[in-house]
Write an enzyme that holds these catalytic residues in place. Structure first.
Site, PDB file in Angstrom:
ATOM      1  N   ASP A 161       0.858  -1.187   0.000  1.00 10.26           N
ATOM      2  CA  ASP A 161       0.000   0.000   0.000  1.00 10.26           C
ATOM      3  C   ASP A 161       0.897   1.241   0.000  1.00 10.26           C
ATOM      4  O   ASP A 161       1.841   1.343   0.781  1.00 10.26           O
ATOM      5  CB  ASP A 161      -0.922  -0.012   1.225  1.00 10.26           C
ATOM      6  CG  ASP A 161      -2.031   1.029   1.116  1.00 10.26           C
ATOM      7  OD1 ASP A 161      -3.201   0.632   1.073  1.00 10.26           O
ATOM      8  OD2 ASP A 161      -1.713   2.239   1.066  1.00 10.26           O
ATOM      9  N   ILE A 162       0.576   2.175  -0.876  1.00 11.87           N
ATOM     10  CA  ILE A 162       1.404   3.383  -1.043  1.00 11.87           C
ATOM     11  C   ILE A 162       1.234   4.361   0.125  1.00 11.87           C
ATOM     12  O   ILE A 162       2.091   5.207   0.372  1.00 11.87           O
ATOM     13  CB  ILE A 162       1.076   4.076  -2.392  1.00 11.87           C
ATOM     14  CG1 ILE A 162       2.200   4.982  -2.856  1.00 11.87           C
ATOM     15  CG2 ILE A 162      -0.217   4.847  -2.333  1.00 11.87           C
ATOM     16  CD1 ILE A 162       3.147   4.303  -3.783  1.00 11.87           C
ATOM     17  N   GLN A 215     -14.168   3.435   1.720  1.00 13.90           N
ATOM     18  CA  GLN A 215     -13.576   2.999   0.450  1.00 13.90           C
ATOM     19  C   GLN A 215     -13.216   4.203  -0.414  1.00 13.90           C
ATOM     20  O   GLN A 215     -14.047   5.088  -0.630  1.00 13.90           O
ATOM     21  CB  GLN A 215     -14.538   2.078  -0.311  1.00 13.90           C
ATOM     22  CG  GLN A 215     -13.906   1.484  -1.574  1.00 13.90           C
ATOM     23  CD  GLN A 215     -14.843   0.518  -2.308  1.00 13.90           C
ATOM     24  OE1 GLN A 215     -16.026   0.439  -2.016  1.00 13.90           O
ATOM     25  NE2 GLN A 215     -14.279  -0.206  -3.259  1.00 13.90           N
ATOM     26  N   HIS A 262     -10.421  -4.632  -2.987  1.00  8.23           N
ATOM     27  CA  HIS A 262      -9.087  -4.929  -2.467  1.00  8.23           C
ATOM     28  C   HIS A 262      -9.190  -5.337  -1.004  1.00  8.23           C
ATOM     29  O   HIS A 262     -10.054  -4.863  -0.273  1.00  8.23           O
ATOM     30  CB  HIS A 262      -8.145  -3.734  -2.633  1.00  8.23           C
ATOM     31  CG  HIS A 262      -8.719  -2.443  -2.136  1.00  8.23           C
ATOM     32  ND1 HIS A 262      -9.604  -1.687  -2.866  1.00  8.23           N
ATOM     33  CD2 HIS A 262      -8.537  -1.772  -0.964  1.00  8.23           C
ATOM     34  CE1 HIS A 262      -9.936  -0.608  -2.171  1.00  8.23           C
ATOM     35  NE2 HIS A 262      -9.308  -0.650  -1.012  1.00  8.23           N
ATOM     36  N   PHE A 263      -8.302  -6.224  -0.642  1.00  6.16           N
ATOM     37  CA  PHE A 263      -8.225  -6.708   0.739  1.00  6.16           C
ATOM     38  C   PHE A 263      -6.943  -6.151   1.338  1.00  6.16           C
ATOM     39  O   PHE A 263      -5.856  -6.396   0.824  1.00  6.16           O
ATOM     40  CB  PHE A 263      -8.195  -8.242   0.770  1.00  6.16           C
ATOM     41  CG  PHE A 263      -9.444  -8.870   0.196  1.00  6.16           C
ATOM     42  CD1 PHE A 263     -10.510  -9.199   1.015  1.00  6.16           C
ATOM     43  CD2 PHE A 263      -9.556  -9.110  -1.161  1.00  6.16           C
ATOM     44  CE1 PHE A 263     -11.664  -9.767   0.484  1.00  6.16           C
ATOM     45  CE2 PHE A 263     -10.708  -9.684  -1.691  1.00  6.16           C
ATOM     46  CZ  PHE A 263     -11.765 -10.003  -0.869  1.00  6.16           C
ATOM     47  N   HIS A 264      -7.094  -5.398   2.420  1.00  2.83           N
ATOM     48  CA  HIS A 264      -5.926  -4.880   3.132  1.00  2.83           C
ATOM     49  C   HIS A 264      -5.442  -5.952   4.105  1.00  2.83           C
ATOM     50  O   HIS A 264      -6.262  -6.554   4.819  1.00  2.83           O
ATOM     51  CB  HIS A 264      -6.302  -3.675   4.002  1.00  2.83           C
ATOM     52  CG  HIS A 264      -6.851  -2.492   3.272  1.00  2.83           C
ATOM     53  ND1 HIS A 264      -6.105  -1.379   2.995  1.00  2.83           N
ATOM     54  CD2 HIS A 264      -8.096  -2.221   2.792  1.00  2.83           C
ATOM     55  CE1 HIS A 264      -6.852  -0.467   2.381  1.00  2.83           C
ATOM     56  NE2 HIS A 264      -8.071  -0.957   2.245  1.00  2.83           N
TER      57      HIS A 264
HETATM   58  P1  AMP Z   1      -9.744   1.946   0.586  1.00  3.34           P
HETATM   59  O1  AMP Z   1      -9.964   3.111   1.486  1.00  3.34           O
HETATM   60  O2  AMP Z   1     -10.126   0.630   1.222  1.00  3.34           O
HETATM   61  O3  AMP Z   1     -10.366   2.142  -0.779  1.00  3.34           O
HETATM   62  O4  AMP Z   1      -8.174   1.861   0.403  1.00  3.34           O
HETATM   63  C1  AMP Z   1      -7.501   2.281  -0.724  1.00  3.34           C
HETATM   64  C2  AMP Z   1      -6.028   2.057  -0.455  1.00  3.34           C
HETATM   65  O5  AMP Z   1      -5.338   2.092  -1.693  1.00  3.34           O
HETATM   66  C3  AMP Z   1      -5.398   3.109   0.443  1.00  3.34           C
HETATM   67  O6  AMP Z   1      -4.830   2.462   1.588  1.00  3.34           O
HETATM   68  C4  AMP Z   1      -4.326   3.746  -0.439  1.00  3.34           C
HETATM   69  O7  AMP Z   1      -3.176   4.090   0.260  1.00  3.34           O
HETATM   70  C5  AMP Z   1      -4.074   2.656  -1.468  1.00  3.34           C
HETATM   71  N1  AMP Z   1      -3.589   3.120  -2.752  1.00  3.34           N
HETATM   72  C6  AMP Z   1      -4.131   4.069  -3.546  1.00  3.34           C
HETATM   73  N2  AMP Z   1      -3.414   4.197  -4.678  1.00  3.34           N
HETATM   74  C7  AMP Z   1      -2.401   3.301  -4.607  1.00  3.34           C
HETATM   75  C8  AMP Z   1      -1.315   2.961  -5.463  1.00  3.34           C
HETATM   76  N3  AMP Z   1      -1.123   3.568  -6.639  1.00  3.34           N
HETATM   77  N4  AMP Z   1      -0.462   1.998  -5.058  1.00  3.34           N
HETATM   78  C9  AMP Z   1      -0.647   1.378  -3.875  1.00  3.34           C
HETATM   79  N5  AMP Z   1      -1.653   1.646  -3.024  1.00  3.34           N
HETATM   80  C10 AMP Z   1      -2.513   2.609  -3.371  1.00  3.34           C
END
Ligand code: AMP
Ligand code: ZN
Length: 145
Positions: free
Chosen positions: A38-39, A101, A107-109
Site C-alpha cells: 500500500d502506497i 472505500q 481490495h483486501f488490506h
Molecule cells: P480503501 O480506502 O479501502 O479504498 O483503500 C484504498 C487504499 O489504496 C489506500 O490504503 C491507499 O493508500 C491505497 N492506494 C491508492 N493508490 C495506490 C497505489 N497507486 N499503489 C498502492 N496503493 C494505493
C-alpha cells in the site's frame, strides 16, 4: 506478466496497475490476483491483495475472483507476519464510500498491528441482537442467497 484479458475499467487506478501502466511494489502475481505494498500504509508492512477482475465492491465480484484472492491470503499474511515480525494483523475490505472505500476496485488490506498501538485504530461498539430481529434478519438474508 499479465497476458490474460481481464474485465477492466480503463479509468480505474488498480486496473492500470494490473495492466502495468502504473508502477507498484509488487509482492505476488498469478493469473487472477495481484498483491503489492500500500502506497499510504497504515502501518509498516501494509499490503493490498486485489483480483484482476474489476469489480467496485465485493458484492459485485464473481465467486471465482473472490476465491482466487482467498487462496493467496494465508501465504501473504504469513509472509507479511514473518517479514515484519508483527504480533497481530487485520484483514480489512471496505465497500462503499461510507465504509471509507476510496478506490473502487475490490481490495483486501492486510494491516500489521504492533505493540505500540500505532496504525489502525477503530472502535468496536458491540450492540445486542434480539431473538425477534435475529429471526427476521436471518430469514431475509437467506432469501437473497
Ligand atoms: P480503501 O480506502 O479501502 O479504498 O483503500 C484504498 C487504499 O489504496 C489506500 O490504503 C491507499 O493508500 C491505497 N492506494 C491508492 N493508490 C495506490 C497505489 N497507486 N499503489 C498502492 N496503493 C494505493
Ligand atoms: Zn479496476
Amino acid at each position: 506478466m499479465n497476458t490474460n484479458q481481464h474485465h477492466a475499467d480503463p479509468d480505474c487506478i488498480f486496473c492500470k496497475i494490473i495492466a502495468g501502466q502504473i508502477p507498484c511494489h509488487k509482492i505476488h502475481e498469478d493469473d487472477h490476483t495481484l498483491a503489492f505494498l500500500d502506497i499510504g500504509p497504515i502501518s509498516r508492512g501494509h499490503i493490498l491483495i486485489i483480483p484482476k477482475h474489476h469489480a467496485a465492491t465485493l458484492a459485485e465480484l464473481p465467486a471465482e475472483a473472490a476465491a482466487a484472492c482467498g487462496a493467496v491470503m494465508p501465504k501473504l499474511a504469513a509472509a507479511v507476519q514473518q517479514a515484519t515480525e508483527c504480533p497481530a494483523s487485520n484483514v480489512l475490505q471496505n465497500n462503499g464510500q461510507l465504509s471509507g472505500q476510496a478506490v473502487f476496485h475490490v481490495h483486501f488490506h492486510i494491516i500489521p498491528r504492533y505493540e505500540n498501538g500505532s496504525g489502525l485504530n477503530f472502535q468496536w461498539p458491540a450492540g445486542s441482537l434480539s431473538d425477534n430481529d435475529a429471526a427476521e434478519l436471518k430469514q431475509t438474508i437467506i432469501s437473497y442467497l
